[in-house]
Design a protein around this motif. Structure first.
Motif, PDB file in Angstrom:
ATOM      1  N   PRO A 275      -1.490 -31.922 -29.431  1.00 57.41           N
ATOM      2  CA  PRO A 275      -0.612 -30.745 -29.358  1.00 57.41           C
ATOM      3  C   PRO A 275       0.793 -31.065 -29.873  1.00 57.41           C
ATOM      4  CG  PRO A 275      -1.805 -31.012 -27.306  1.00 57.41           C
ATOM      5  CD  PRO A 275      -2.037 -32.267 -28.120  1.00 57.41           C
ATOM      6  N   ILE A 276       1.369 -30.112 -30.576  1.00 59.23           N
ATOM      7  CA  ILE A 276       2.725 -30.255 -31.101  1.00 59.23           C
ATOM      8  C   ILE A 276       3.686 -29.640 -30.086  1.00 59.23           C
ATOM      9  CG2 ILE A 276       4.308 -29.622 -32.962  1.00 59.23           C
ATOM     10  CD1 ILE A 276       1.842 -29.456 -34.787  1.00 59.23           C
ATOM     11  N   PRO A 277       4.705 -30.398 -29.657  1.00 61.96           N
ATOM     12  CA  PRO A 277       5.684 -29.833 -28.714  1.00 61.96           C
ATOM     13  C   PRO A 277       6.337 -28.580 -29.286  1.00 61.96           C
ATOM     14  CG  PRO A 277       5.968 -32.197 -28.914  1.00 61.96           C
ATOM     15  CD  PRO A 277       5.000 -31.787 -29.990  1.00 61.96           C
ATOM     16  N   ARG A 278       6.837 -27.737 -28.391  1.00 67.93           N
ATOM     17  CA  ARG A 278       7.385 -26.439 -28.794  1.00 67.93           C
ATOM     18  C   ARG A 278       8.787 -26.514 -29.403  1.00 67.93           C
ATOM     19  NH1 ARG A 278       4.216 -22.356 -26.881  1.00 67.93           N
ATOM     20  NH2 ARG A 278       2.778 -22.908 -25.228  1.00 67.93           N
ATOM     21  N   ASP A 279       9.508 -27.592 -29.165  1.00 70.35           N
ATOM     22  CA  ASP A 279      10.870 -27.650 -29.712  1.00 70.35           C
ATOM     23  C   ASP A 279      11.025 -28.872 -30.621  1.00 70.35           C
ATOM     24  OD1 ASP A 279      12.442 -29.904 -28.036  1.00 70.35           O
ATOM     25  OD2 ASP A 279      11.010 -28.859 -26.745  1.00 70.35           O
ATOM     26  N   LYS A 280      11.955 -28.745 -31.567  1.00 73.09           N
ATOM     27  CA  LYS A 280      12.135 -29.774 -32.589  1.00 73.09           C
ATOM     28  C   LYS A 280      12.583 -31.114 -32.005  1.00 73.09           C
ATOM     29  CE  LYS A 280      12.888 -26.566 -36.302  1.00 73.09           C
ATOM     30  NZ  LYS A 280      12.751 -26.741 -37.697  1.00 73.09           N
ATOM     31  N   THR A 281      13.369 -31.104 -30.955  1.00 71.23           N
ATOM     32  CA  THR A 281      13.807 -32.355 -30.329  1.00 71.23           C
ATOM     33  C   THR A 281      12.611 -33.114 -29.778  1.00 71.23           C
ATOM     34  OG1 THR A 281      15.944 -31.399 -29.761  1.00 71.23           O
ATOM     35  CG2 THR A 281      15.287 -33.376 -28.563  1.00 71.23           C
ATOM     36  N   SER A 282      11.712 -32.411 -29.122  1.00 70.04           N
ATOM     37  CA  SER A 282      10.521 -33.066 -28.575  1.00 70.04           C
ATOM     38  C   SER A 282       9.608 -33.576 -29.682  1.00 70.04           C
ATOM     39  CB  SER A 282       9.752 -32.106 -27.669  1.00 70.04           C
ATOM     40  OG  SER A 282      10.520 -31.802 -26.524  1.00 70.04           O
ATOM     41  N   VAL A 283       9.516 -32.837 -30.793  1.00 66.84           N
ATOM     42  CA  VAL A 283       8.714 -33.292 -31.929  1.00 66.84           C
ATOM     43  C   VAL A 283       9.303 -34.583 -32.487  1.00 66.84           C
ATOM     44  CG1 VAL A 283       7.925 -32.762 -34.271  1.00 66.84           C
ATOM     45  CG2 VAL A 283       7.854 -31.003 -32.510  1.00 66.84           C
ATOM     46  N   SER A 284      10.620 -34.639 -32.605  1.00 71.81           N
ATOM     47  CA  SER A 284      11.279 -35.858 -33.101  1.00 71.81           C
ATOM     48  C   SER A 284      11.010 -37.042 -32.188  1.00 71.81           C
ATOM     49  CB  SER A 284      12.788 -35.642 -33.225  1.00 71.81           C
ATOM     50  OG  SER A 284      13.065 -34.658 -34.178  1.00 71.81           O
ATOM     51  N   LEU A 285      11.066 -36.819 -30.891  1.00 75.14           N
ATOM     52  CA  LEU A 285      10.771 -37.895 -29.931  1.00 75.14           C
ATOM     53  C   LEU A 285       9.312 -38.332 -30.029  1.00 75.14           C
ATOM     54  CD1 LEU A 285      12.731 -36.581 -26.815  1.00 75.14           C
ATOM     55  CD2 LEU A 285      13.308 -38.554 -28.244  1.00 75.14           C
ATOM     56  N   LEU A 286       8.410 -37.386 -30.198  1.00 72.88           N
ATOM     57  CA  LEU A 286       6.992 -37.703 -30.357  1.00 72.88           C
ATOM     58  C   LEU A 286       6.774 -38.553 -31.607  1.00 72.88           C
ATOM     59  CD1 LEU A 286       3.968 -37.357 -29.698  1.00 72.88           C
ATOM     60  CD2 LEU A 286       4.036 -35.251 -31.068  1.00 72.88           C
ATOM     61  N   VAL A 287       7.354 -38.143 -32.722  1.00 68.98           N
ATOM     62  CA  VAL A 287       7.201 -38.881 -33.977  1.00 68.98           C
ATOM     63  C   VAL A 287       7.753 -40.289 -33.837  1.00 68.98           C
ATOM     64  CG1 VAL A 287       7.997 -39.005 -36.377  1.00 68.98           C
ATOM     65  CG2 VAL A 287       7.070 -36.866 -35.473  1.00 68.98           C
ATOM     66  N   LYS A 288       8.931 -40.443 -33.253  1.00 69.98           N
ATOM     67  CA  LYS A 288       9.520 -41.782 -33.064  1.00 69.98           C
ATOM     68  C   LYS A 288       8.604 -42.646 -32.209  1.00 69.98           C
ATOM     69  CE  LYS A 288      13.434 -44.560 -32.012  1.00 69.98           C
ATOM     70  NZ  LYS A 288      12.634 -45.748 -32.100  1.00 69.98           N
ATOM     71  N   SER A 289       8.091 -42.099 -31.139  1.00 70.07           N
ATOM     72  CA  SER A 289       7.192 -42.839 -30.252  1.00 70.07           C
ATOM     73  C   SER A 289       5.921 -43.257 -30.988  1.00 70.07           C
ATOM     74  CB  SER A 289       6.849 -41.976 -29.039  1.00 70.07           C
ATOM     75  OG  SER A 289       5.917 -42.619 -28.223  1.00 70.07           O
ATOM     76  N   LEU A 290       5.351 -42.342 -31.764  1.00 66.14           N
ATOM     77  CA  LEU A 290       4.142 -42.659 -32.525  1.00 66.14           C
ATOM     78  C   LEU A 290       4.407 -43.761 -33.550  1.00 66.14           C
ATOM     79  CD1 LEU A 290       2.850 -39.020 -33.092  1.00 66.14           C
ATOM     80  CD2 LEU A 290       1.772 -40.780 -31.647  1.00 66.14           C
ATOM     81  N   GLN A 291       5.514 -43.642 -34.261  1.00 66.17           N
ATOM     82  CA  GLN A 291       5.865 -44.665 -35.256  1.00 66.17           C
ATOM     83  C   GLN A 291       6.027 -46.025 -34.594  1.00 66.17           C
ATOM     84  OE1 GLN A 291       8.188 -42.072 -38.616  1.00 66.17           O
ATOM     85  NE2 GLN A 291       9.421 -42.964 -37.044  1.00 66.17           N
ATOM     86  N   ASP A 292       6.766 -46.070 -33.494  1.00 66.86           N
ATOM     87  CA  ASP A 292       6.979 -47.335 -32.790  1.00 66.86           C
ATOM     88  C   ASP A 292       5.651 -47.934 -32.328  1.00 66.86           C
ATOM     89  OD1 ASP A 292       9.690 -47.057 -33.192  1.00 66.86           O
ATOM     90  OD2 ASP A 292      10.132 -46.456 -31.131  1.00 66.86           O
TER      91      ASP A 292
END
Length: 130
Positions: free
Chosen positions: A39-56
């Motif tokens: 699932p994609i988070p509803r707000d852009k800040t949460s999406v950015s945090l998700l992407v950073k976490s996935l990359q790490d």
């Protein structure tokens, strides 16, 4: 590069360039199949945090020098309670650099409209001196 303890399981005919290409393909496949349906988070800040976490997280895989994951958020944000979006191949753009021995391989995964497919492919191969 330290001696690879897994190298004894690979045929002796494989060279560093071929192994780096193999590692890039495996990693792109793992990342793609891990993310599909998430699932994609509803707000852009949460999406950015998700992407950073996935990359790490995915950067911890062996031989990954660099990794960039982008989730295209166009049309993904909704305020309706039952209208959430999930990751699919059309939304992903991944760039990956693998360093194995004397080879550096850059690979990508992105949706190619022309063939209607999320394609994983090699963008460059560099043979290094040391």
């Amino acid at each position: 590069m330290k001696k690879d303890p897994a190298s004894k399981y690979f045929t002796k005919e494989i060279n560093d360039k071929e192994r780096a290409i193999f590692e890039a393909g495996i990693k792109l496949g793992v990342i793609y199949h891990h993310l599909i349906g998430l699932p994609i988070p509803r707000d852009k800040t949460s999406v950015s945090l998700l992407v950073k976490s996935l990359q790490d997280s995915f950067k911890t895989q062996p031989y990954v020098e660099n990794l960039a994951i982008n989730i295209n958020q166009t049309g993904c944000i909704s305020t309706k309670p039952y209208d959430y979006k999930e990751i699919n191949g059309k939304l992903l753009n991944i760039n990956l650099t693998i360093r194995y021995g004397k080879a550096r391989v850059k690979a990508a995964l992105k949706y190619i409209e022309e063939i209607n497919y999320p394609l994983a492919y090699i963008t460059s191969i560099e043979l290094l001196e040391n």
